[in-house]
Design a protein around this motif. Structure first.
Motif, short mmCIF file in Angstrom:
data_model
loop_
_atom_site.label_atom_id
_atom_site.label_comp_id
_atom_site.label_asym_id
_atom_site.label_seq_id
_atom_site.Cartn_x
_atom_site.Cartn_y
_atom_site.Cartn_z
N VAL A 172 -17.27 38.65 -3.34
CA VAL A 172 -16.43 39.02 -4.47
C VAL A 172 -16.73 38.05 -5.61
O VAL A 172 -16.83 36.84 -5.39
CB VAL A 172 -14.93 39.01 -4.09
N THR A 173 -16.92 38.57 -6.79
CA THR A 173 -17.33 37.78 -7.94
C THR A 173 -16.17 37.64 -8.92
O THR A 173 -15.50 38.62 -9.24
CB THR A 173 -18.52 38.43 -8.67
N GLN A 174 -15.92 36.41 -9.36
CA GLN A 174 -14.96 36.19 -10.44
C GLN A 174 -15.74 36.01 -11.74
O GLN A 174 -16.56 35.11 -11.86
CB GLN A 174 -14.12 34.94 -10.17
N MET A 175 -15.48 36.88 -12.69
CA MET A 175 -16.14 36.77 -13.99
C MET A 175 -15.33 37.52 -15.03
O MET A 175 -14.34 38.19 -14.71
CB MET A 175 -17.57 37.30 -13.94
N ARG A 176 -15.74 37.39 -16.28
CA ARG A 176 -15.05 38.10 -17.35
C ARG A 176 -15.42 39.59 -17.31
O ARG A 176 -16.52 39.97 -16.90
CB ARG A 176 -15.40 37.49 -18.71
N TRP A 177 -14.49 40.41 -17.76
CA TRP A 177 -14.66 41.85 -17.71
C TRP A 177 -15.92 42.30 -18.44
O TRP A 177 -16.66 43.16 -17.95
CB TRP A 177 -13.42 42.52 -18.30
N GLN A 178 -16.21 41.73 -19.61
CA GLN A 178 -17.37 42.17 -20.37
C GLN A 178 -18.66 41.91 -19.60
O GLN A 178 -19.61 42.72 -19.67
CB GLN A 178 -17.42 41.47 -21.73
N GLU A 179 -18.69 40.83 -18.82
CA GLU A 179 -19.88 40.52 -18.05
C GLU A 179 -20.01 41.45 -16.85
O GLU A 179 -21.10 41.94 -16.53
CB GLU A 179 -19.85 39.06 -17.59
N TRP A 180 -18.90 41.70 -16.16
CA TRP A 180 -18.93 42.63 -15.03
C TRP A 180 -19.33 44.03 -15.50
O TRP A 180 -20.13 44.71 -14.86
CB TRP A 180 -17.58 42.66 -14.34
N LEU A 181 -18.79 44.44 -16.65
CA LEU A 181 -19.09 45.76 -17.19
C LEU A 181 -20.56 45.89 -17.54
O LEU A 181 -21.17 46.95 -17.36
CB LEU A 181 -18.21 46.02 -18.42
N ARG A 182 -21.14 44.80 -18.03
CA ARG A 182 -22.58 44.83 -18.34
C ARG A 182 -23.40 45.01 -17.08
O ARG A 182 -24.40 45.74 -17.07
CB ARG A 182 -22.98 43.53 -19.04
N LYS A 183 -22.97 44.37 -15.99
CA LYS A 183 -23.71 44.46 -14.73
C LYS A 183 -23.41 45.75 -13.97
O LYS A 183 -24.27 46.29 -13.28
CB LYS A 183 -23.35 43.26 -13.83
N ARG A 184 -22.17 46.22 -14.08
CA ARG A 184 -21.74 47.39 -13.32
C ARG A 184 -21.04 48.39 -14.27
O ARG A 184 -19.83 48.56 -14.22
CB ARG A 184 -20.78 46.99 -12.20
N PRO A 185 -21.80 49.05 -15.15
CA PRO A 185 -21.19 49.92 -16.16
C PRO A 185 -20.46 51.12 -15.55
O PRO A 185 -19.60 51.71 -16.22
CB PRO A 185 -22.37 50.36 -17.03
N ASN A 186 -20.78 51.49 -14.33
CA ASN A 186 -20.13 52.62 -13.68
C ASN A 186 -18.96 52.20 -12.81
O ASN A 186 -18.45 53.00 -12.01
CB ASN A 186 -21.14 53.42 -12.85
N SER A 187 -18.53 50.98 -12.95
CA SER A 187 -17.44 50.45 -12.14
C SER A 187 -16.12 51.14 -12.45
O SER A 187 -15.87 51.57 -13.58
CB SER A 187 -17.30 48.94 -12.38
N LEU A 188 -15.28 51.24 -11.44
CA LEU A 188 -13.88 51.58 -11.65
C LEU A 188 -13.10 50.28 -11.83
O LEU A 188 -13.52 49.22 -11.36
CB LEU A 188 -13.33 52.35 -10.45
N VAL A 189 -11.95 50.37 -12.50
CA VAL A 189 -11.14 49.18 -12.71
C VAL A 189 -9.70 49.50 -12.31
O VAL A 189 -9.19 50.60 -12.59
CB VAL A 189 -11.22 48.69 -14.18
N LEU A 190 -9.07 48.55 -11.64
CA LEU A 190 -7.70 48.72 -11.20
C LEU A 190 -6.79 48.98 -12.39
O LEU A 190 -6.79 48.24 -13.37
CB LEU A 190 -7.24 47.46 -10.45
#
Length: 309
Positions: A172-190
């Motif tokens: 599990v990775t802790q990071m800022r949303w903008q960085e996670w979104l860049r890496k996983r643009p198809n992610s769902l978010v709680l």
């Protein structure tokens, strides 16, 4: 009164009245850790409610999260999900399915630790709640099937019928949303549509994070770093090693090659987003844990520590 202290009101007298072999309704008679070091955190079981039916929105439609918000990011069998810590600070546990696999995502605001497990033991699915107890100032989960207590940072059950059982950890990775979104643009978010009324845009632990003081006791301390300096903790083949963020900043490299228990590993650190991850030499991500220094040391006092050259 700071918001994080408000949680402790109303239940202290109950904890004092409980027999020594039980605390907050949990049987500690066969505890694998010192029973005296397990503390009542000020809430009854499920006083901090886990999210059992989490709702998600597509990343592009998320309006409740800002670019600089921190998230816990997971990817299992190609499915990615992000869990904002501003929501997790109020719930601490999410029971979910990712990639068709039952998982439990746990977050301890007192230690700033995030750990995810596959929520199965011997093929039997488990669901988890917040016990209202702590060990080394760290979250103790309980499973609703057997009411065993599970230590987030010992990664196993420490009391109850399942004492000694380990669950499989997943990165599990802790990071800022903008960085996670860049890496996983198809992610769902709680979603913040949790069914509970909480001030998700405020951090109940803001004052706590700004101090070096602790609210609860720990079994061991070290002044090698400040209590709330962050470290990336790696446990591999029975050996623990900490990568303090101050040392990673001083190293001045984005990726460093190091070793734990005779195995080569890669440490990725981004000082801008304050994120750190660990990988095996073959590129597979390891289930490392970002933690405050005081918490990692309390659980792993024999830890090796990386120092910048």
């Amino acid at each position: 009164m700071p918001k994080y202290l408000q949680r402790t009101l109303g239940w202290i007298m109950l904890a004092v009245a409980l027999p020594a072999a039980a605390l907050n309704g949990f049987d500690l008679s066969q505890s694998l850790v010192d029973k005296g070091a397990i503390e009542f955190a000020g809430q009854p079981p499920d006083g901090i409610p886990a999210l059992d039916t989490p709702q998600f929105v597509e990343a592009k439609a998320a309006q409740h999260i800002s670019p600089d918000d921190h998230v816990l990011g997971l990817t299992v069998f190609g499915e990615s999900k992000a869990y904002p810590t501003k929501i997790l600070a109020w719930h601490e546990i999410v029971n979910d399915f990712i990639g068709g696999v039952p998982v439990v995502i746990s977050y301890c605001p007192l230690c700033r630790t995030a750990v995810a497990f596959i929520a199965e033991a011997d093929g039997v699915p488990l669901t988890f709640g917040v016990s209202g107890l702590l060990y080394n100032s760290n979250l103790l989960l309980y499973d609703r099937e057997t009411e065993s207590l599970w230590s987030q940072l010992y990664w196993r059950a420490i009391a109850g019928p399942m004492a000694g059982t380990r669950l499989r950890r997943i990165p599990v990775t802790q990071m800022r949303w903008q960085e996670w979104l860049r890496k996983r643009p198809n992610s769902l978010v709680l979603s913040d549509d949790t069914g509970f009324q909480r001030a998700y845009d405020s951090d109940p632990y803001e004052d706590y994070d700004k101090s070096q003081g602790l609210l609860f006791s720990v079994t061991r301390t070290s002044d090698r770093y400040r209590n709330k300096d962050k470290v990336l903790g790696v446990w591999l083949n029975g050996r623990a090693k900490a990568y303090p963020f101050p040392e990673l900043r001083a190293a001045g490299v984005e990726m460093l090659v190091d070793g734990v228990a005779g195995k080569e590993i890669l440490i990725h650190f981004d000082p801008t987003t304050e994120s750190a991850r660990a990988y095996a030499a073959n590129g597979v991500e390891l289930p490392a844990t970002v933690s405050y220094w005081f918490a990692w040391y309390a659980f792993y006092p024999g830890t090796a520590v990386y120092e910048a050259p």
